[in-house]
Design a protein around this motif. Structure first.
Motif, PDB file in Angstrom:
ATOM      1  N   PRO B 149       0.853  -1.456   0.091  1.00 43.15           N
ATOM      2  CA  PRO B 149       0.023  -0.062  -0.036  1.00 43.15           C
ATOM      3  C   PRO B 149       1.049   1.482  -0.064  1.00 43.15           C
ATOM      4  N   ILE B 150       0.392   2.316  -0.631  1.00 45.37           N
ATOM      5  CA  ILE B 150       1.149   3.516  -0.651  1.00 45.37           C
ATOM      6  C   ILE B 150       1.341   4.225   0.653  1.00 45.37           C
ATOM      7  N   GLY B 151       2.394   4.436   0.843  1.00 40.54           N
ATOM      8  CA  GLY B 151       2.941   5.095   1.930  1.00 40.54           C
ATOM      9  C   GLY B 151       3.583   4.296   3.209  1.00 40.54           C
ATOM     10  N   MET B 152       3.442   2.971   2.876  1.00 45.94           N
ATOM     11  CA  MET B 152       4.335   1.986   3.844  1.00 45.94           C
ATOM     12  C   MET B 152       5.546   1.828   3.106  1.00 45.94           C
ATOM     13  N   THR B 155      10.977  -3.569   5.615  1.00 48.36           N
ATOM     14  CA  THR B 155      11.585  -4.888   5.297  1.00 48.36           C
ATOM     15  C   THR B 155      10.618  -6.020   5.537  1.00 48.36           C
ATOM     16  N   ILE B 156      10.388  -6.986   4.522  1.00 47.09           N
ATOM     17  CA  ILE B 156       9.529  -7.795   4.299  1.00 47.09           C
ATOM     18  C   ILE B 156       9.941  -9.068   5.503  1.00 47.09           C
ATOM     19  N   SER B 157       9.225  -9.335   6.521  1.00 41.58           N
ATOM     20  CA  SER B 157       9.543 -10.300   7.650  1.00 41.58           C
ATOM     21  C   SER B 157       8.998 -11.815   7.426  1.00 41.58           C
ATOM     22  N   SER B 158       7.926 -11.573   6.888  1.00 44.84           N
ATOM     23  CA  SER B 158       7.339 -12.927   6.419  1.00 44.84           C
ATOM     24  C   SER B 158       6.472 -12.745   5.025  1.00 44.84           C
ATOM     25  N   ILE B 159       6.475 -14.051   4.229  1.00 44.63           N
ATOM     26  CA  ILE B 159       5.726 -13.958   3.166  1.00 44.63           C
ATOM     27  C   ILE B 159       5.483 -15.337   2.386  1.00 44.63           C
ATOM     28  N   THR B 160       4.212 -15.612   2.189  1.00 46.09           N
ATOM     29  CA  THR B 160       3.901 -17.008   2.095  1.00 46.09           C
ATOM     30  C   THR B 160       3.166 -17.139   0.800  1.00 46.09           C
ATOM     31  N   SER B 161       3.457 -17.985  -0.123  1.00 45.79           N
ATOM     32  CA  SER B 161       2.649 -18.286  -1.572  1.00 45.79           C
ATOM     33  C   SER B 161       1.597 -19.198  -0.814  1.00 45.79           C
ATOM     34  N   GLY B 162       0.306 -19.327  -1.401  1.00 50.46           N
ATOM     35  CA  GLY B 162      -0.667 -20.205  -1.292  1.00 50.46           C
ATOM     36  C   GLY B 162      -2.022 -19.596  -1.503  1.00 50.46           C
ATOM     37  N   SER B 163      -3.044 -20.332  -1.022  1.00 48.33           N
ATOM     38  CA  SER B 163      -4.376 -20.221  -1.456  1.00 48.33           C
ATOM     39  C   SER B 163      -4.968 -19.264  -0.231  1.00 48.33           C
ATOM     40  N   PHE B 164      -5.527 -18.059  -0.352  1.00 48.88           N
ATOM     41  CA  PHE B 164      -5.810 -17.178   0.359  1.00 48.88           C
ATOM     42  C   PHE B 164      -7.049 -16.251   0.134  1.00 48.88           C
ATOM     43  N   THR B 165      -7.768 -15.987   1.047  1.00 49.91           N
ATOM     44  CA  THR B 165      -8.911 -14.876   0.714  1.00 49.91           C
ATOM     45  C   THR B 165      -8.184 -13.440   0.828  1.00 49.91           C
ATOM     46  N   VAL B 166      -9.099 -12.494   0.223  1.00 52.48           N
ATOM     47  CA  VAL B 166      -8.561 -11.014   0.163  1.00 52.48           C
ATOM     48  C   VAL B 166      -8.262 -10.462   1.551  1.00 52.48           C
ATOM     49  N   ALA B 167      -8.969 -11.210   2.802  1.00 56.32           N
ATOM     50  CA  ALA B 167      -9.019 -10.817   4.023  1.00 56.32           C
ATOM     51  C   ALA B 167      -7.569 -11.218   4.842  1.00 56.32           C
ATOM     52  N   THR B 172       4.177 -10.103   6.262  1.00 58.05           N
ATOM     53  CA  THR B 172       4.318  -8.979   7.083  1.00 58.05           C
ATOM     54  C   THR B 172       5.561  -8.227   6.833  1.00 58.05           C
ATOM     55  N   LEU B 173       5.325  -6.874   7.112  1.00 54.39           N
ATOM     56  CA  LEU B 173       6.319  -5.831   6.635  1.00 54.39           C
ATOM     57  C   LEU B 173       6.995  -5.187   8.204  1.00 54.39           C
ATOM     58  N   THR B 174       8.109  -5.101   8.219  1.00 51.11           N
ATOM     59  CA  THR B 174       8.586  -4.469   9.379  1.00 51.11           C
ATOM     60  C   THR B 174       9.032  -3.056   9.273  1.00 51.11           C
ATOM     61  N   THR B 175       8.423  -1.964   9.672  1.00 47.78           N
ATOM     62  CA  THR B 175       8.898  -0.760   9.223  1.00 47.78           C
ATOM     63  C   THR B 175      10.391  -0.339   9.981  1.00 47.78           C
ATOM     64  N   GLU B 176      10.848   0.887   9.705  1.00 46.30           N
ATOM     65  CA  GLU B 176      12.042   1.287  10.366  1.00 46.30           C
ATOM     66  C   GLU B 176      11.949   1.250  11.557  1.00 46.30           C
ATOM     67  N   LYS B 177      10.698   1.617  12.163  1.00 45.18           N
ATOM     68  CA  LYS B 177      10.577   1.947  13.555  1.00 45.18           C
ATOM     69  C   LYS B 177      10.523   0.671  14.247  1.00 45.18           C
ATOM     70  N   GLY B 178      10.533  -0.828  13.430  1.00 47.35           N
ATOM     71  CA  GLY B 178      10.348  -1.578  14.248  1.00 47.35           C
ATOM     72  C   GLY B 178       8.839  -2.301  14.464  1.00 47.35           C
ATOM     73  N   LYS B 181       3.636  -4.720  10.145  1.00 45.12           N
ATOM     74  CA  LYS B 181       2.388  -4.440   9.587  1.00 45.12           C
ATOM     75  C   LYS B 181       2.046  -5.726   8.751  1.00 45.12           C
ATOM     76  N   ASP B 182       0.860  -6.151   8.846  1.00 40.99           N
ATOM     77  CA  ASP B 182       0.385  -7.117   8.167  1.00 40.99           C
ATOM     78  C   ASP B 182      -0.197  -6.570   6.871  1.00 40.99           C
ATOM     79  N   LEU B 183      -0.131  -7.418   5.578  1.00 38.54           N
ATOM     80  CA  LEU B 183      -0.311  -7.103   4.557  1.00 38.54           C
ATOM     81  C   LEU B 183      -1.226  -8.119   3.892  1.00 38.54           C
ATOM     82  N   THR B 184      -2.209  -7.512   3.346  1.00 38.13           N
ATOM     83  CA  THR B 184      -3.320  -8.549   2.720  1.00 38.13           C
ATOM     84  C   THR B 184      -3.443  -8.154   1.397  1.00 38.13           C
TER      85      THR B 184
END
Lengths: 461, 588
Positions: B149-152, B155-167, B172-178, B181-184
């Motif tokens: 998303p714009i503005g985020m 560093t990616i701290s986890s990411i998984t391929s697979g079958s998911f719903t949009v929600a 997950t993203l770790t921002t500079e402040k630590g 953030k979950d990404l859907t």
């Protein structure tokens, strides 16, 4: 619990202000009881602001007393009780029976404003309706579920045309469960009676529901009349699976009533004093025509309007044309030439025709001949104009043939008697006969194989 | 939580709204109707309600959601049909049948449906807003890119391929402040704010539409703006549908704004059956429909163009070419006027609010060719095409004028052409395209330098026809010189054999660029050969009647795989036939 108020503060024209009300909601139906005879007048809430309600009356305000009359807010919008027994009955513009028969035992009460039809639930209209009128069947084909208005002028025979359509309309394959809903909106007794007699003469009266608001009935009622009719039509079409033909006449009177109310509300006027929301308002009526997925019934709508000064750019025909799926325009010039019905084919249009014609519906050559007839008639008319300025000598032999075609077209194709019910095959064959006036090389818009198959072979003595 | 004090049609005034922000979406009454705050005075707010307000009265509750009107963006947009505020109409139909009832709540993106998410980013990747972290094959023709998303930023701290719903959380993203953030796969964006981009470029690639009068005469560039004004019955909708069908873009967003229900149904039923000539898949697989038909509430009509263009921008940000087609912007302007009237604002021209022109400009300015946000150098484009329905066909009215000032391409529809069944009824004398110069480079490179010249020649011929016709009106055709008569005949060929195009005939509904070039070339060569023959005293009428003319007349109906050879044959026939006539002319 329904509360009664005796706090009418003001009545101007069709608007009434009631003060110190509580729990009133927008669009609610209002009943006003007259002090003298206990008569009832109806209206609806246009605006609520704190404890003040602005009510638009549907009926004349004569007899309402500011201090004595009782006002009741009924908690629901204006409704129409609908039932299959409505067929064959005559109602007033407000939906009360006026034919002396019993009250309708309603199977259901419906808000006359209806609900917007979900575009995803619509079924595209594509079933050919044969009206028996060449200019419609051949050139501006009507299909089930279409809204196709007749743009007319005062003094033109639009009623005869509408009655002829109602009488002759049928689908090609077999039985149908059809009904006519007729709404007279501010027309004269004679015009309304013409339709009633027509329906009676052809026996269609038993399949007809009539809503009558005549010229001397209150103008404000006219805003409800077409909605009453459409509510009945929706019930018959989508609950009783009938194919309903709705005739609304005259939309010009409707729009004028709307303007009257708008002016009383002191709204900012749009073009020619009509309210800015005229388009939306007309659309909420016209869009109630159509077919729905999974339902057998349909609503086909023929609104009739008289164009002030025969001006197509007047807001009423203009906005109607933007909503409806085409238009049948009547021409004064043709009428004077005694071409009946005086359908001006060039500016007339049916937007849904392409889906209703062709193989399996009418005939394979329909689309091509239709375009060719249009183009040839347009060229022919231009040539005739040129001829009247420059004389016959200025035209090439081909040009002259086009001019002759235009004359013959008006005389034989457009002209047809009121009881002349032409089948689609007759109409198409007549088209070919007329096209044979032109050189074969000019028939560019028809596939060559159809030209070979259908063009009448020339008799060379 | 506020209380209603006034209801007037779609306008509701509520007090006690001190917690709400300007432009917040609110829920009104027991039915929880959706509304948006337009004005605030003290603690009272004027709210436009997107649904019918019948049955709402003073005292009813108003609750703010605290967010402005937004759309949900993610897999599931394509092939869908939404109303003006992105409620799925198919979903609504399942809930409440054929008619739209009030207060229906169906999420814009299906929360149940699972998508196969393929991660393209890895744990440890540094990402910023706009970066693609994975893909979903949304339809067989379109890969939906899942973006940060714009503005985020982080560093990616986890990411998984697979079958998911949009929600579901896919990364997950770790921002500079630590912070984590979950990404859907779904994100939200407020519709009235344009989505950001890195840089905008002047458009220089034509949008091929397969419509000869558009592509050759008045082309629009990818990332450009165009308007189609015309009176009713002139074929606006047919032109718009043709654009939606045949434009060589990746995504089409079609906004039916205050128009006929049956037209949207037509698109909805027809597009799943039409095959896109470039992908071989059906057209519906690249299409998003927004339908706010004329009988649906007027306030949502105002929102529908923003909903549509925001969805368009989202796909543009993936690096796609997008066309947003709005039919009709006049209805949108009327909705603005209606709300403005109810707000008792001072009216401008014809009752339209004074800010009409700036709103129109803001809408069209969201078009453009851009490089997308994110670290890769993706480029995307958004082309905006709007229909205008001027009352009485009179272009002097405010919406037409406001539009004409902004758009670069103007296809003026003419009812007199429509009466003659000349379709598309685009008037060649009144229309214009300001992209000719910027597209010339592309034409020269891809179609050869003669293409631009042919266009100029054809337009000049048509212009000359118009002036000659004035003379013909006075003195008749016969008094013209043979050269002028030839010009008239050639102009007629350009009109009838080239410009006229039947959208309802399969072969004719789409012409590729090369074919257009060759078709026009046939007509131009016919003229050149005839002029030469006339110099040799050939008889004019003999030249008009050569057999090859029939071939030119039927050139548009030649199947797409044969046209090259057929046209070459017509050309050689034409040369031979005209040469024969020219020889005879010399003998006389």
């Amino acid at each position: 619990m329904i509360k009664e108020y005796k706090t009418i503060a003001e009545i101007t024209g069709p608007l009434m202000v009631v003060r110190r009300v509580d729990g009133v909601t927008y669009d609610e139906l209002v009943e006003i009881e007259l002090p003298n005879d206990g008569g009832i007048r109806r209206g609806k809430v246009l605006e609520v602001n704190g404890d003040k309600a602005v009510v638009q009356l549907f009926e004349p305000s004569a007899g309402i007393n500011l201090a004595q009359s009782k006002v009741r807010f009924l908690g629901h919008p204006l409704q129409l009780g609908v039932s299959g027994d409505m067929l064959g009955r005559v109602f007033s513009g407000m939906g009360d029976p006026i034919d002396g028969g019993p009250e309708i035992l309603a199977e259901e009460y419906r808000d006359i404003n209806g609900l917007a039809m979900n575009p995803a639930a619509r079924n595209y209209p594509n079933e050919f309706i044969q009206t028996g009128i060449s200019t419609i069947d051949g050139l501006n084909t009507l299909v089930r579920g279409q809204k196709l208005p007749i743009f007319s002028g005062s003094g033109l025979p639009h009623n005869q045309l509408a009655a002829q359509i109602a009488r002759q309309a049928k689908v090609l394959d077999g039985e149908s469960n059809f009904a006519v809903v007729f709404a007279a909106i501010g027309i004269t007794f004679e015009e309304s009676e013409y339709f009633v007699q027509e329906f009676r003469r052809t026996g269609a009266i038993d399949r007809t529901v009539l809503f009558i608001n005549l010229a001397n009935d209150p103008a404000v009622e006219r805003i409800s009349t077409p909605r009453m009719a459409l509510t009945a039509a929706e019930y018959l079409a989508f609950e009783k699976n009938m194919h309903v033909l709705v005739i609304l006449t005259d939309i010009t009177n409707y729009a004028e009533a709307l303007r009257e109310v708008s002016a009383a509300k002191k709204e900012v006027p749009g073009r020619r004093g009509y309210p800015g929301y005229l388009y939306t308002d007309l659309a909420t009526m016209y869009e109630r025509a159509g077919r729905q997925l999974g339902k057998d019934g349909s609503i086909t709508m023929i609104p009739i309007l008289t164009m002030p000064e025969d001006d197509k750019t007047h807001p009423i025909p203009d906005l109607t044309g933007y909503i409806t799926e085409g238009q049948i325009i009547l021409s004064r010039e043709l009428y004077r030439k005694n071409v009946l019905p005086p359908v001006d084919v060039l500016p007339s249009l049916s937007r849904l025709k392409d889906k209703g014609i062709g193989v399996g519906k009418t005939r394979e050559d329909h689309a091509g001949t239709m375009n060719q007839l249009f183009a040839a008639y347009a060229t022919g008319k231009e040539n005739k104009e040129l001829m009247s300025i420059l004389g016959e000598a200025a035209l090439t032999p081909t040009d002259l043939k086009f001019a002759r075609f235009a004359d013959e077209f008006e005389k034989r194709y457009v002209t047809q008697g009121q009881d002349d019910n032409r089948s689609i095959t007759d109409t198409l064959d007549l088209g070919w006969e007329l096209l044979s006036i032109l050189p074969k090389t000019e028939l560019k818009r028809i596939k060559p194989e159809f030209v070979d198959k259908y063009l009448p072979k020339e008799d060379k003595q | 939580m506020g209380k209603i004090v006034k209801v007037s049609g779609p306008l509701v005034v509520a007090t006690g709204m001190q917690d709400a922000n300007m432009s917040d979406v609110v829920r009104v009454g027991e039915q929880r109707l959706i509304g948006e705050i337009l004005n605030m005075t003290g603690d009272s707010a004027s709210i436009q309600v997107y649904e019918e307000t019948s049955g709402i009265g003073p005292g009813a509750e108003v609750v703010t959601t605290g967010t402005p009107l937004s759309v949900e963006l993610g897999p599931g947009l394509l092939e869908n049909i939404y109303d003006g505020i992105q409620r799925p109409l198919e979903g609504i139909m399942k809930v409440c049948g054929a008619n739209i009832k009030r207060g229906v709540e169906v999420p814009a993106l299906d929360r149940e449906k699972k998508w196969d998410f393929v991660a393209t980013a890895k744990v440890g990747d540094q990402v910023v807003g706009g970066d693609v972290i994975g893909t979903v094959q949304e339809t067989s023709s379109t890969v939906h890119k899942i973006m940060v998303p714009i503005g985020m930023k982080g560093t990616i701290s986890s990411i998984t391929s697979g079958s998911f719903t949009v929600a579901d959380v896919v990364a997950t993203l770790t921002t500079e402040k630590g912070e984590k953030k979950d990404l859907t796969m779904m994100q939200k964006w407020p519709v009235r704010v344009g989505r950001p981009y890195k840089k905008k470029y002047p458009p220089h690639i034509p949008l091929s539409t397969g419509q000869r009068v558009i592509d050759t005469m008045f082309p629009v560039a990818k990332g450009g703006t165009a308007a189609v004004p015309g009176p009713f019955g002139a074929g606006k909708t047919v032109v718009q549908h043709a654009m939606a069908k045949w434009s060589d873009v990746d995504i089409v967003v079609y906004i039916g704004c205050g128009e006929r229900g049956n037209e949207m149904t037509d698109v909805l039923r027809e597009f799943p059956e039409l095959i896109d000539p470039r992908t071989g898949e059906t057209l519906m697989k690249r299409t998003v429909l927004i339908a706010n038909t004329s009988d649906m509430p007027v306030a949502a009509r105002e929102a529908s163009v923003y909903t549509g263009i925001t969805i368009g921008e989202y796909f543009r940000d993936m690096g796609y070419d997008v066309a947003v087609i709005a039919d009709s912007t006049s209805r949108w302007a009327e909705a603005l006027r209606e709300m403005s009237g109810r707000l008792e604002e001072m009216p401008g021209e014809e009752g339209y609010p004074a800010y009409l022109a700036s709103r129109l400009a803001q809408f069209y300015e969201r078009a453009g060719m851009i490089s997308c946000m994110g670290s890769d150098e993706r480029q995307g484009s958004l082309t905006a095409i709007g229909a205008v329905s001027p009352p009485g066909g009179d272009l002097s009215e405010p919406v037409s004028q406001g539009t004409m000032r902004i758009v670069k391409v103007f296809w003026s529809l003419d009812s007199s052409l429509a009466y003659r069944r000349h379709f598309p009824a685009i008037n060649w004398l009144n229309s214009h395209s300001l992209y000719i110069d910027s597209l010339k480079g592309w034409y020269d490179e891809n179609l050869g330098p003669e293409y631009a010249k042919r266009r100029t020649w054809a337009l000049a011929t048509l212009q000359e026809e118009a002036s000659l016709n004035e003379i013909v009106q006075l003195v008749g055709k016969d008094s013209l010189s043979a050269d002028d008569q030839l010009t008239l005949e050639v102009a007629r060929m350009v009109r009838e054999d080239f410009l006229q195009q039947n959208a309802f005939v399969d072969i004719d509904s789409y012409s590729e660029y090369d074919r257009q070039n060759q078709m026009l070339g046939l007509i131009q060569d016919y003229e050149t050969l005839c002029r030469a023959a006339l110099k040799k005293h050939a008889k004019l009428y003999d030249l008009f009647e050569i057999d090859a003319r029939v071939g030119i007349g039927r050139a548009k109906t030649v199947p797409a795989d044969e046209y090259k050879s057929v046209y070459a044959k017509i050309h050689s026939d034409m040369e031979a036939q005209i040469a024969a006539i020219a020889e005879k002319g010399d003998e006389d």
